[in-house]
Every structure is written in C-alpha cells, then in structure tokens.
Design a protein around this motif. Structure first.
Motif, short mmCIF file in Angstrom:
data_model
loop_
_atom_site.label_atom_id
_atom_site.label_comp_id
_atom_site.label_asym_id
_atom_site.label_seq_id
_atom_site.Cartn_x
_atom_site.Cartn_y
_atom_site.Cartn_z
N ARG A 116 62.93 -36.62 88.03
CA ARG A 116 63.79 -37.81 88.09
C ARG A 116 64.79 -37.87 86.95
NH1 ARG A 116 61.09 -42.23 85.08
NH2 ARG A 116 59.18 -41.39 84.13
N TRP A 117 64.62 -37.04 85.93
CA TRP A 117 65.55 -37.01 84.81
C TRP A 117 66.55 -35.86 84.92
CZ3 TRP A 117 61.12 -37.61 80.66
CH2 TRP A 117 60.65 -38.93 80.70
N VAL A 118 66.62 -35.24 86.10
CA VAL A 118 67.49 -34.08 86.31
C VAL A 118 68.45 -34.36 87.46
CG1 VAL A 118 67.58 -31.60 86.76
CG2 VAL A 118 65.60 -32.58 85.56
N LYS A 119 69.71 -33.95 87.33
CA LYS A 119 70.68 -34.02 88.40
C LYS A 119 71.39 -32.68 88.53
CE LYS A 119 71.66 -38.99 88.22
NZ LYS A 119 72.72 -40.03 88.07
N VAL A 120 71.65 -32.27 89.78
CA VAL A 120 72.33 -31.00 90.04
C VAL A 120 73.51 -31.26 90.96
CG1 VAL A 120 72.13 -28.71 91.10
CG2 VAL A 120 70.23 -29.63 89.75
N ARG A 121 74.65 -30.64 90.65
CA ARG A 121 75.86 -30.74 91.48
C ARG A 121 76.41 -29.34 91.75
NH1 ARG A 121 78.24 -35.62 92.13
NH2 ARG A 121 80.33 -34.73 92.32
N MET A 122 76.88 -29.15 92.98
CA MET A 122 77.58 -27.93 93.36
C MET A 122 78.73 -28.33 94.27
SD MET A 122 74.52 -25.18 94.17
CE MET A 122 75.70 -23.84 94.41
N GLY A 123 79.87 -27.71 94.06
CA GLY A 123 81.03 -28.02 94.88
C GLY A 123 81.43 -29.48 94.80
N GLY A 124 81.16 -30.12 93.67
CA GLY A 124 81.51 -31.52 93.49
C GLY A 124 80.58 -32.49 94.20
N LYS A 125 79.45 -31.99 94.73
CA LYS A 125 78.52 -32.84 95.45
C LYS A 125 77.14 -32.76 94.82
CE LYS A 125 80.87 -32.15 99.90
NZ LYS A 125 80.70 -31.70 101.31
N ASN A 126 76.39 -33.88 94.90
CA ASN A 126 75.02 -33.88 94.44
C ASN A 126 74.16 -33.01 95.35
OD1 ASN A 126 75.45 -35.67 92.27
ND2 ASN A 126 75.22 -37.45 93.60
N VAL A 127 73.27 -32.24 94.74
CA VAL A 127 72.35 -31.38 95.49
C VAL A 127 70.94 -31.93 95.33
CG1 VAL A 127 71.40 -29.06 95.73
CG2 VAL A 127 73.83 -29.36 95.15
N PRO A 128 70.26 -32.25 96.43
CA PRO A 128 68.89 -32.78 96.33
C PRO A 128 67.94 -31.77 95.67
CG PRO A 128 69.79 -33.17 98.51
CD PRO A 128 70.74 -32.24 97.82
N ILE A 129 67.10 -32.28 94.77
CA ILE A 129 66.06 -31.47 94.15
C ILE A 129 64.76 -31.74 94.89
CG2 ILE A 129 64.80 -30.97 92.02
CD1 ILE A 129 67.22 -32.09 90.48
N LEU A 130 64.24 -30.72 95.57
CA LEU A 130 63.01 -30.90 96.33
C LEU A 130 61.81 -31.05 95.41
CD1 LEU A 130 63.61 -28.32 99.20
CD2 LEU A 130 63.91 -30.80 99.27
N LYS A 131 61.75 -30.20 94.39
CA LYS A 131 60.69 -30.35 93.40
C LYS A 131 60.96 -29.45 92.21
CE LYS A 131 57.50 -27.07 95.64
NZ LYS A 131 56.10 -26.89 96.11
N LEU A 132 60.32 -29.83 91.12
CA LEU A 132 60.31 -28.99 89.92
C LEU A 132 59.15 -28.03 90.13
CD1 LEU A 132 60.79 -30.36 86.32
CD2 LEU A 132 59.28 -28.45 86.79
N VAL A 133 59.50 -26.79 90.48
CA VAL A 133 58.49 -25.83 90.92
C VAL A 133 57.58 -25.41 89.77
CG1 VAL A 133 58.09 -23.59 92.02
CG2 VAL A 133 60.03 -25.01 92.71
N ARG A 134 58.16 -25.06 88.65
CA ARG A 134 57.34 -24.52 87.56
C ARG A 134 58.06 -24.69 86.24
NH1 ARG A 134 57.44 -19.89 89.12
NH2 ARG A 134 58.90 -18.91 87.70
N THR A 135 57.31 -25.12 85.22
CA THR A 135 57.81 -25.08 83.85
C THR A 135 56.87 -24.21 83.06
OG1 THR A 135 58.86 -27.26 83.95
CG2 THR A 135 58.31 -26.43 81.78
N ASP A 136 57.34 -23.06 82.62
CA ASP A 136 56.53 -22.09 81.90
C ASP A 136 57.12 -21.92 80.51
OD1 ASP A 136 54.90 -20.06 81.05
OD2 ASP A 136 55.80 -18.51 82.29
N GLY A 137 56.55 -22.62 79.52
CA GLY A 137 57.08 -22.54 78.17
C GLY A 137 58.46 -23.16 78.12
#
Length: 252
Positions: free
Chosen positions: A169-190
């Motif tokens: 919920r603290w992350v936003k992604v944009r491509m081509g000037g549009k918001n891209v939905p984040i399905l999930k944070l798959v893995r945080t390793d270190g």
C-alpha cells in the motif's frame, strides 16, 4: 530477462516531532568536515551496487594506521561508531585508505566517516554524500505485441535490487503515464523486492515504455542526545526508482 542500472532518489522525513528529542552535534565538531587533523578529499568510485562488494579508495591528508571507516545514510546524526556500518579497511599511506562496501545495503546517498577508535571522544572526518547505492531493475517480460483487445494484459514480475519494500500500500507504479495495479509484493529478500504487476496494455502504441516506482518505508534513524548518546527515532524513507525502456510494444 532484461537488467537495468537506474537512478534512485531517496529522502528521509521525520515521522516523529523533532521537538520530542534534544539533539546536538558532537562538541567542537564541524558538521561538514569533522573535528580532526586528518581530512577526506575524495572517495572513488562514488557509486556502488547493493548486490556485490565494492572496493573504494579514500584520498585525503594526515591519515595514519589504526583509523577506521564507516558509512551511514545521508543526513543521519552521528556522534559515535554506533549508527555506522563499519567497513573493512586498510591504511595505505598518509594520503590514502582503502575499504570495501559490503553487499546488502539499500539504495541511496551515504555519508562516509574516517575516525580514530582509540580516542576518548568521537574523533572523525566526514565526507557528505560520498557514496550512492544504485538500484538494479529487472523484469521477466521485456516485449509484448500491440493489441487493442480488452484482454491485453500481462502479469509481470519486476525485481528491484537495492530496495527493501515493506508494504504494497506504500508503493505506486506507473508506465506510459498510467498507474499499473500491483497484484502483490511477491518477495522481499534482504534488500531486494519483487513486485507482481498487472500490466493492461490495450491500445499502447508501439515503442518503449519507462517504469517509475515511488514508495515510502518506515525506518529507524540515529540521533544524538545532549549527553552524547546515540538513540533512534522513527522516520519515513521516500524514494523514486526509474527504469528506462523497461517494456517494448512491437507493431506485430
């Protein structure tokens, strides 16, 4: 899989009222340079990779055997070895020290300290923003064909090496000037995070597309009390990562 070496900008914003704490700089210390007879003039290279150990050379004047080297995120208030990541280092001569930046650090600007651990008080020289940890971005999809169909979408895993994200919920992604939905944070390793994106590319014109990821994290940063002790306060770490030409849409 495409791999990219991209710029990341990071800033720290206090998450707690600074008035809660009594903070001061070390006595008789010049915050820009330190309080010693030795000084730092340059650190090379400036950039390092979070995924591999990086050898650095520190040049200056007045160095002597027994000095130690440590780094901390830019802006942290340091009055002792506590709060520093201590580097493996060695004395070359009065004008040069060598050290190694370890793996596992997060991206951003770092201040570098050279200090004498044998002194009663923190006796140091500092080089502000001496080092910068870069972010490597890679993805499992680099090319898609043009489509005007409503079903034109692709699940895409993007790996950020050098950023440890904690909350989707603290992350936003944009491509081509549009918001891209984040399905999930798959893995945080270190210090590495994988985001699974749902890229809806209906009607995207053929060409190359950049990805821009913005985020914030809760972190602990050191500060110095009036008694010279190092304690930690909560803060927000805000960052932006840009990966140019991450995805290409072809005409066929």
């Amino acid at each position: 899989m495409k791999t990219f070496f991209r710029f990341v900008s990071i800033s720290l914003v206090s998450a707690v009222s600074l008035g809660t704490f009594a903070m001061t700089s070390p006595a008789m210390a010049d915050e820009e340079n330190g309080n010693t007879s030795f000084s730092i003039s340059a650190v090379s290279p400036h950039e390092f990779s979070p995924s591999s150990e990086t050898a650095i050379t520190i040049t200056g004047t007045g160095f002597y055997s027994g000095l130690k080297v440590g780094i901390t995120k830019e802006g942290n208030d340091i009055s002792s070895e506590t709060g520093l990541t201590v580097l493996t280092s060695s004395f070359a001569d009065t004008a040069q020290l060598t050290a190694a930046v370890p793996t596992g650090l997060t991206a951003g600007e770092y201040d570098l300290y050279v200090y004498d651990p044998n002194q009663a008080s923190f006796y140091f020289a500092v080089k502000k923003e001496a080092l910068e940890g870069e972010v490597y971005v890679s993805s499992d999809t680099d090319t898609l064909g043009y489509s005007n169909s409503k079903s034109a979408r692709r699940k895409m895993d993007v790996v950020f090496d050098g950023v440890a994200l904690t909350q989707k919920r603290w992350v936003k992604v944009r491509m081509g000037g549009k918001n891209v939905p984040i399905l999930k944070l798959v893995r945080t390793d270190g210090n590495t995070t994988t985001l699974r994106l749902n890229v809806k590319y209906k009607g995207w014109a053929p060409g190359s597309y950049d990805l821009v990821m913005t985020y914030k994290n809760r972190v602990k940063v050191p500060y110095t009390t009036k008694k010279g002790k190092t304690k930690y306060r909560n803060a927000w770490e805000n960052g932006t990562v840009t990966a140019s030409n991450l995805l290409t849409i072809t005409a066929d």
